[in-house]
Write an enzyme that holds these catalytic residues in place. Structure first.
Site, mmCIF file in Angstrom:
data_model
loop_
_atom_site.group_PDB
_atom_site.id
_atom_site.type_symbol
_atom_site.label_atom_id
_atom_site.label_comp_id
_atom_site.label_asym_id
_atom_site.label_seq_id
_atom_site.Cartn_x
_atom_site.Cartn_y
_atom_site.Cartn_z
ATOM 1 N N ASP A 1 0.867 -1.167 0.000
ATOM 2 C CA ASP A 1 0.000 0.000 0.000
ATOM 3 C C ASP A 1 0.913 1.230 0.000
ATOM 4 O O ASP A 1 2.110 1.128 0.278
ATOM 5 C CB ASP A 1 -0.878 -0.049 1.254
ATOM 6 C CG ASP A 1 -1.693 1.208 1.450
ATOM 7 O OD1 ASP A 1 -2.382 1.627 0.502
ATOM 8 O OD2 ASP A 1 -1.619 1.788 2.549
ATOM 9 N N ASP B 1 -0.195 5.150 1.008
ATOM 10 C CA ASP B 1 -0.471 6.083 2.102
ATOM 11 C C ASP B 1 -0.510 5.345 3.438
ATOM 12 O O ASP B 1 -1.247 4.370 3.601
ATOM 13 C CB ASP B 1 -1.813 6.779 1.881
ATOM 14 C CG ASP B 1 -1.819 7.647 0.637
ATOM 15 O OD1 ASP B 1 -0.999 8.567 0.565
ATOM 16 O OD2 ASP B 1 -2.640 7.388 -0.262
ATOM 17 N N ASP C 1 -1.378 -0.768 6.088
ATOM 18 C CA ASP C 1 -1.583 -0.203 7.435
ATOM 19 C C ASP C 1 -3.037 -0.192 7.870
ATOM 20 O O ASP C 1 -3.344 0.329 8.944
ATOM 21 C CB ASP C 1 -1.034 1.224 7.492
ATOM 22 C CG ASP C 1 -1.828 2.181 6.627
ATOM 23 O OD1 ASP C 1 -1.997 1.906 5.415
ATOM 24 O OD2 ASP C 1 -2.297 3.206 7.145
#
Length: 219
Positions: A9, A11, A167
Protein backbone atom coordinates in the site's frame (compact mmCIF):
# COMPACT_ATOMS: atom_id res chain seq x y z
CA UNK A 1 13.58 -16.03 1.26
CA UNK A 2 10.22 -17.66 0.66
CA UNK A 3 8.31 -14.71 -0.79
CA UNK A 4 9.10 -13.96 -4.43
CA UNK A 5 7.21 -10.66 -4.58
CA UNK A 6 5.75 -8.12 -2.17
CA UNK A 7 2.99 -5.60 -2.87
CA UNK A 8 2.77 -2.45 -0.78
CA UNK A 9 0.00 0.00 0.00
CA UNK A 10 1.19 3.62 -0.31
CA UNK A 11 -0.47 6.08 2.10
CA UNK A 12 0.30 5.18 5.71
CA UNK A 13 2.60 2.35 4.61
CA UNK A 14 5.36 3.77 2.44
CA UNK A 15 4.66 7.50 2.77
CA UNK A 16 3.21 9.73 5.48
CA UNK A 17 0.68 11.75 3.48
CA UNK A 18 -2.04 12.44 6.03
CA UNK A 19 -1.21 16.13 6.49
CA UNK A 20 -1.41 16.96 2.79
CA UNK A 21 -4.61 14.95 2.33
CA UNK A 22 -6.27 16.67 5.30
CA UNK A 23 -5.17 20.14 4.20
CA UNK A 24 -6.41 19.61 0.65
CA UNK A 25 -9.78 18.24 1.74
CA UNK A 26 -10.29 20.93 4.38
CA UNK A 27 -9.55 23.54 1.70
CA UNK A 28 -12.16 21.95 -0.56
CA UNK A 29 -14.75 21.74 2.21
CA UNK A 30 -14.34 25.40 3.12
CA UNK A 31 -14.54 26.45 -0.54
CA UNK A 32 -17.99 24.85 -0.64
CA UNK A 33 -19.25 26.19 2.69
CA UNK A 34 -18.66 23.03 4.71
CA UNK A 35 -16.78 22.79 8.02
CA UNK A 36 -13.23 21.41 8.09
CA UNK A 37 -12.11 18.52 10.29
CA UNK A 38 -9.15 18.02 12.64
CA UNK A 39 -6.28 16.28 10.90
CA UNK A 40 -6.68 13.24 13.15
CA UNK A 41 -10.20 12.67 11.78
CA UNK A 42 -8.67 11.77 8.44
CA UNK A 43 -7.09 8.69 9.98
CA UNK A 44 -10.56 7.13 9.64
CA UNK A 45 -11.62 8.89 6.45
CA UNK A 46 -8.86 7.55 4.18
CA UNK A 47 -8.16 4.08 2.81
CA UNK A 48 -11.03 3.29 0.46
CA UNK A 49 -10.46 5.72 -2.38
CA UNK A 50 -11.03 9.40 -2.92
CA UNK A 51 -14.79 9.13 -3.52
CA UNK A 52 -15.24 7.52 -0.10
CA UNK A 53 -12.96 10.19 1.39
CA UNK A 54 -15.24 12.91 0.00
CA UNK A 55 -18.35 11.11 1.23
CA UNK A 56 -17.00 10.86 4.76
CA UNK A 57 -15.53 14.36 4.88
CA UNK A 58 -18.78 15.95 3.67
CA UNK A 59 -20.85 13.97 6.16
CA UNK A 60 -22.73 12.20 3.41
CA UNK A 61 -23.75 15.35 1.53
CA UNK A 62 -25.72 15.17 -1.72
CA UNK A 63 -23.77 13.41 -4.48
CA UNK A 64 -23.63 16.60 -6.55
CA UNK A 65 -21.98 18.49 -3.70
CA UNK A 66 -19.61 15.60 -3.04
CA UNK A 67 -18.59 15.77 -6.68
CA UNK A 68 -17.88 19.50 -6.46
CA UNK A 69 -15.83 19.04 -3.29
CA UNK A 70 -13.93 16.21 -4.91
CA UNK A 71 -13.05 18.29 -7.97
CA UNK A 72 -11.78 21.13 -5.78
CA UNK A 73 -9.82 18.70 -3.64
CA UNK A 74 -8.19 17.07 -6.66
CA UNK A 75 -7.14 20.42 -8.17
CA UNK A 76 -5.63 21.63 -4.90
CA UNK A 77 -3.95 18.33 -4.01
CA UNK A 78 -2.40 18.12 -7.47
CA UNK A 79 -0.26 21.17 -6.72
CA UNK A 80 0.36 20.42 -3.02
CA UNK A 81 1.25 16.74 -3.27
CA UNK A 82 4.69 17.15 -1.70
CA UNK A 83 4.15 19.97 0.81
CA UNK A 84 4.48 17.72 3.86
CA UNK A 85 4.39 14.17 2.51
CA UNK A 86 7.54 12.12 3.01
CA UNK A 87 8.68 8.50 3.07
CA UNK A 88 8.61 6.82 6.46
CA UNK A 89 12.04 6.40 8.11
CA UNK A 90 13.98 3.38 6.92
CA UNK A 91 11.38 2.24 4.40
CA UNK A 92 13.35 3.06 1.26
CA UNK A 93 16.42 1.22 2.53
CA UNK A 94 14.38 -1.83 3.58
CA UNK A 95 12.74 -2.07 0.16
CA UNK A 96 16.07 -1.66 -1.58
CA UNK A 97 17.39 -4.61 0.44
CA UNK A 98 14.40 -6.72 -0.58
CA UNK A 99 15.02 -5.88 -4.21
CA UNK A 100 18.67 -6.84 -3.76
CA UNK A 101 17.43 -10.20 -2.48
CA UNK A 102 15.71 -10.71 -5.83
CA UNK A 103 12.21 -9.97 -4.55
CA UNK A 104 9.95 -8.20 -7.04
CA UNK A 105 8.20 -5.15 -5.61
CA UNK A 106 4.92 -3.49 -6.50
CA UNK A 107 2.65 -0.75 -5.18
CA UNK A 108 -1.14 -1.09 -5.07
CA UNK A 109 -3.13 1.81 -3.65
CA UNK A 110 -6.71 3.07 -3.68
CA UNK A 111 -5.33 6.56 -4.30
CA UNK A 112 -5.65 8.05 -7.80
CA UNK A 113 -3.20 6.33 -10.13
CA UNK A 114 -1.40 9.50 -11.24
CA UNK A 115 -0.76 10.60 -7.67
CA UNK A 116 0.53 7.16 -6.70
CA UNK A 117 3.02 7.09 -9.55
CA UNK A 118 4.28 10.62 -8.83
CA UNK A 119 4.68 10.01 -5.10
CA UNK A 120 6.48 6.69 -5.50
CA UNK A 121 8.87 8.06 -8.12
CA UNK A 122 9.83 11.17 -6.18
CA UNK A 123 9.84 9.94 -2.58
CA UNK A 124 11.29 6.46 -3.11
CA UNK A 125 13.81 7.01 -5.92
CA UNK A 126 16.14 4.31 -4.65
CA UNK A 127 13.56 1.55 -4.99
CA UNK A 128 13.03 -0.43 -8.18
CA UNK A 129 9.32 -1.18 -8.44
CA UNK A 130 8.20 -3.65 -11.09
CA UNK A 131 4.77 -2.04 -11.17
CA UNK A 132 3.02 0.89 -9.45
CA UNK A 133 -0.76 1.21 -9.58
CA UNK A 134 -3.43 3.34 -7.97
CA UNK A 135 -7.17 3.50 -8.54
CA UNK A 136 -8.01 3.03 -12.22
CA UNK A 137 -11.35 3.10 -14.08
CA UNK A 138 -13.04 -0.26 -14.37
CA UNK A 139 -10.88 -2.00 -11.77
CA UNK A 140 -12.40 -2.61 -8.31
CA UNK A 141 -10.70 -0.96 -5.36
CA UNK A 142 -9.20 -2.88 -2.48
CA UNK A 143 -10.29 -4.95 -0.58
CA UNK A 144 -11.56 -6.58 -3.77
CA UNK A 145 -8.60 -8.84 -4.70
CA UNK A 146 -8.89 -8.35 -8.48
CA UNK A 147 -6.14 -5.72 -8.78
CA UNK A 148 -3.80 -7.55 -6.37
CA UNK A 149 -4.16 -10.82 -8.27
CA UNK A 150 -3.63 -9.09 -11.61
CA UNK A 151 -0.50 -7.38 -10.27
CA UNK A 152 0.90 -10.68 -8.98
CA UNK A 153 0.26 -12.22 -12.39
CA UNK A 154 2.01 -9.28 -14.05
CA UNK A 155 5.02 -9.91 -11.81
CA UNK A 156 4.92 -13.61 -12.68
CA UNK A 157 4.38 -14.71 -9.08
CA UNK A 158 1.71 -16.97 -7.62
CA UNK A 159 -0.44 -15.32 -4.94
CA UNK A 160 0.80 -17.67 -2.21
CA UNK A 161 4.38 -16.56 -2.91
CA UNK A 162 3.43 -12.90 -2.64
CA UNK A 163 3.34 -10.65 0.42
CA UNK A 164 0.96 -7.74 0.89
CA UNK A 165 1.99 -4.93 3.24
CA UNK A 166 -0.38 -2.25 4.49
CA UNK A 167 -1.58 -0.20 7.43
CA UNK A 168 -5.37 -0.71 7.42
CA UNK A 169 -8.05 -3.37 7.58
CA UNK A 170 -8.62 -2.79 3.85
CA UNK A 171 -5.09 -3.98 3.13
CA UNK A 172 -5.31 -7.02 5.36
CA UNK A 173 -8.69 -7.96 3.88
CA UNK A 174 -7.13 -7.64 0.42
CA UNK A 175 -4.25 -9.91 1.36
CA UNK A 176 -6.61 -12.52 2.78
CA UNK A 177 -8.97 -12.41 -0.20
CA UNK A 178 -6.05 -12.72 -2.63
CA UNK A 179 -4.39 -15.56 -0.72
CA UNK A 180 -1.29 -13.46 0.01
CA UNK A 181 0.84 -13.12 3.14
CA UNK A 182 -0.48 -10.02 4.90
CA UNK A 183 1.86 -7.88 7.00
CA UNK A 184 0.48 -4.90 8.90
CA UNK A 185 2.54 -1.85 9.83
CA UNK A 186 1.72 0.17 12.93
CA UNK A 187 3.30 3.50 11.89
CA UNK A 188 0.41 4.29 9.55
CA UNK A 189 -3.22 5.28 9.94
CA UNK A 190 -4.73 2.43 11.98
CA UNK A 191 -4.01 0.29 15.03
CA UNK A 192 -2.28 -3.03 15.53
CA UNK A 193 -5.53 -4.39 16.95
CA UNK A 194 -7.38 -3.58 13.73
CA UNK A 195 -4.67 -5.20 11.63
CA UNK A 196 -4.69 -8.40 13.67
CA UNK A 197 -8.48 -8.54 13.70
CA UNK A 198 -8.45 -8.52 9.91
CA UNK A 199 -6.02 -11.38 9.53
CA UNK A 200 -2.51 -9.88 9.51
CA UNK A 201 0.00 -12.74 9.57
CA UNK A 202 2.57 -10.40 11.13
CA UNK A 203 2.41 -6.90 12.61
CA UNK A 204 5.55 -4.75 12.67
CA UNK A 205 6.48 -1.37 14.13
CA UNK A 206 9.69 -0.45 12.26
CA UNK A 207 11.25 -0.80 8.84
CA UNK A 208 13.77 -3.23 10.28
CA UNK A 209 11.02 -5.44 11.68
CA UNK A 210 9.25 -5.29 8.32
CA UNK A 211 12.34 -6.48 6.46
CA UNK A 212 12.84 -9.33 8.95
CA UNK A 213 9.17 -10.37 8.77
CA UNK A 214 9.21 -10.53 4.98
CA UNK A 215 12.50 -12.39 4.84
CA UNK A 216 11.27 -15.05 7.26
CA UNK A 217 7.66 -15.29 6.09
CA UNK A 218 6.31 -18.80 5.91
CA UNK A 219 3.24 -18.66 3.65
Amino acid sequence: MLLRAVLFDLDGTLVDSLGDIATAMNHALQQHGLPPHPEAAYLRFVGEGVAKLAERATGGAAPSLQGQVLATYHAYYDTHLFDRTCAYPGVEAALAELAADGVRLGVLSNKSDDFVKRLAARLLPGVTFSAVYGERPGIPRKPDPTAALALAAELGVAPDACGFVGDTSVDMDTAKAAGMYGVGVTWGFRTAEELRAHGARAVVSSAGELLAALRTAAP
